[in-house]
Design a protein around this motif. Structure first.
Motif, mmCIF file in Angstrom:
data_model
loop_
_atom_site.group_PDB
_atom_site.id
_atom_site.type_symbol
_atom_site.label_atom_id
_atom_site.label_comp_id
_atom_site.label_asym_id
_atom_site.label_seq_id
_atom_site.Cartn_x
_atom_site.Cartn_y
_atom_site.Cartn_z
ATOM 1 N N SER A 134 1.088 -1.348 -0.155
ATOM 2 C CA SER A 134 -0.347 -0.017 0.347
ATOM 3 C C SER A 134 0.667 1.090 -0.467
ATOM 4 O O SER A 134 0.345 2.594 -0.885
ATOM 5 C CB SER A 134 -0.750 -0.458 1.206
ATOM 6 N N TYR A 135 1.810 0.976 0.600
ATOM 7 C CA TYR A 135 3.234 2.334 0.776
ATOM 8 C C TYR A 135 3.705 2.863 -0.554
ATOM 9 O O TYR A 135 4.493 3.758 -0.517
ATOM 10 C CB TYR A 135 3.846 2.482 1.829
ATOM 11 N N LEU A 158 3.616 3.119 -14.356
ATOM 12 C CA LEU A 158 4.441 4.143 -14.787
ATOM 13 C C LEU A 158 4.168 4.968 -14.435
ATOM 14 O O LEU A 158 3.413 5.695 -13.812
ATOM 15 C CB LEU A 158 3.908 3.928 -16.214
ATOM 16 N N LEU A 159 5.543 6.042 -13.536
ATOM 17 C CA LEU A 159 5.791 7.310 -12.825
ATOM 18 C C LEU A 159 6.238 8.172 -13.649
ATOM 19 O O LEU A 159 5.163 9.460 -13.186
ATOM 20 C CB LEU A 159 7.072 6.816 -12.603
ATOM 21 N N VAL A 160 6.333 8.706 -14.858
ATOM 22 C CA VAL A 160 6.962 9.881 -15.405
ATOM 23 C C VAL A 160 6.587 9.524 -17.433
ATOM 24 O O VAL A 160 7.192 8.056 -17.306
ATOM 25 C CB VAL A 160 8.027 10.245 -15.356
ATOM 26 N N LYS A 203 7.505 9.117 -2.259
ATOM 27 C CA LYS A 203 6.804 9.723 -1.864
ATOM 28 C C LYS A 203 6.426 11.084 -2.487
ATOM 29 O O LYS A 203 7.061 11.035 -2.979
ATOM 30 C CB LYS A 203 7.486 10.564 -0.112
ATOM 31 N N GLY A 204 5.313 11.814 -1.665
ATOM 32 C CA GLY A 204 4.528 12.699 -3.013
ATOM 33 C C GLY A 204 5.752 13.946 -3.546
ATOM 34 O O GLY A 204 6.261 14.126 -2.488
ATOM 35 N N LEU A 205 5.482 14.636 -4.025
ATOM 36 C CA LEU A 205 6.233 15.552 -4.494
ATOM 37 C C LEU A 205 5.403 17.044 -4.797
ATOM 38 O O LEU A 205 4.474 16.140 -5.721
ATOM 39 C CB LEU A 205 6.910 14.559 -6.317
#
Length: 364
Positions: free
Chosen positions: A21-22, A27-29, A70-72
């Motif tokens: 879950s963490y 695909l991130l970018v 972590k969130g940007l």
């Protein structure tokens, strides 16, 4: 070939539904519709890896660890994460991560470690529960075989090394179509009794959508009666860590030296040996201290992982020997394995293993 097709293949070998879950795999970018021109595979995505991709004309970087974890809240280049992402975007490079989902599948990270150690009789150390569902669907006998085949092709009925597994039982179905219905069997306003088959199959979480789609596309009824029930059973093929046995017992220091040589360890931090020779070995790629109790419960002689903290070493309590070989060291062969899988599957673009050593730790 498009980026989304590559992501789909990765989802096939290690379904993203099984990431923790963490985590932040996938695909991130990038652009899922972009054509794949070349893939560079690494354990970590850092600026020098992006530079290497640019040098070789690769527009996809596939890593085990996600650069965006972590969130940007902003991307201004103030740290290595932001600089890496900015450089990738400016150069139209797509970033994909396949992290804890690859940790949690049977033939993933921990299987790779186990193979390097020559372990046999491999089992998941801590199997996950509630990852399977039971699908029961009622169908006329005339269409039972067609429905079984369609659902199996979509991924239903997979149990370990077996596929197309199902159970069937006969019964009678009763229904009365109303005046607006267009029934496959029977007439509006009349009670119909049909000999039906109840087909029951196991469906893994990641395959539910595809199986239900196949079922609905193949079933002859206008309204389909089916049950989809979540199971609390543990799935012996999905979970954390792995345990296996050496072909022959090894003296403990001989074994540690073998591990150090195999994984090119700068050092191994280990607790006092509890027995020698050792034969039953538990492993976990990356940070595995959360599995110590599972390794003890499984009666492992040695637990190989990384990132143990000082006080956590005391928790071994002479039940087994902890061997902390390092985070990078334990997962380094993951990249080679991914390269091999991609080269075996695809021939229409180049796949390269990074030449950059992304381990941030040096040993003196």
């Amino acid at each position: 070939m498009q980026v989304k097709e590559l992501v789909s293949y990765l989802n096939h070998i290690a379904p993203f539904a099984y990431q923790e879950s963490y985590d932040n795999s996938g695909l991130l970018v990038g652009d899922p519709n972009a054509p794949v021109k070349g893939v560079l595979v690494a354990l970590d995505c850092i600026e020098t890896v992006v530079d290497e991709a640019i040098l070789h004309g690769a527009n996809v970087i596939l890593t085990h660890h996600p650069i965006i974890f972590k969130g940007l809240k902003r991307i201004t280049g103030s740290n290595y994460v932001e600089r890496t992402v900015l450089k990738a975007i400016k150069n139209d490079i797509n970033l994909i991560a396949i992290h804890t989902n690859l940790d949690n599948v049977h033939f993933g990270v921990n299987h790779i470690i186990s193979e390097k150690l020559g372990l046999t009789n491999l089992k998941i150390l801590s199997p996950k529960a509630a990852t399977n569902y039971k699908l029961a669907v009622f169908v006329p006998q005339t269409h039972a075989d067609l429905l079984r085949e369609a659902m199996a092709k979509a991924g239903a009925g997979m149990i370990g090394s077996y596929d197309s597994c199902s159970f069937s039982s006969k019964g009678e179905g009763r229904f009365k179509p109303d005046k607006d219905a267009s029934p496959f069997l029977g007439k509006p306003g009349e009670l119909e009794v049909v000999e039906e088959i109840k087909i029951e199959v196991i469906v893994s979480e990641h395959a539910i959508s595809a199986v239900l789609h196949a079922m609905k596309a193949t079933h002859p009824y206008e309204e389909i009666a089916y049950d989809l029930i979540g199971l609390t059973n543990t799935n012996e093929y999905i979970g954390s860590g792995m345990i296996g046995t050496l072909p022959e017992g090894m003296e403990v220091m001989e074994f540690l030296n073998f591990v150090k040589l195999t994984f090119h360890c700068g050092t191994i931090r280990y607790t006092n040996p509890t027995k020698s020779p050792v034969k039953t070995i538990a492993v976990c790629g990356g940070a595995g201290s959360f599995l110590l109790k599972d390794a003890i419960r499984a009666k492992a002689d040695v637990f190989i992982t990384g990132d143990f903290k000082y006080h956590e070493f005391f928790d071994a309590e002479n039940h087994l020997m902890i061997a902390d070989i390092g985070h990078f060291e334990s997962e380094q062969y993951t990249s080679e394995w991914l390269v091999a899988q991609l080269k075996k599957k695809f021939t229409n673009f180049a796949v390269r293993l990074t030449s950059v050593n992304t381990n941030p730790i040096n040993y003196l």
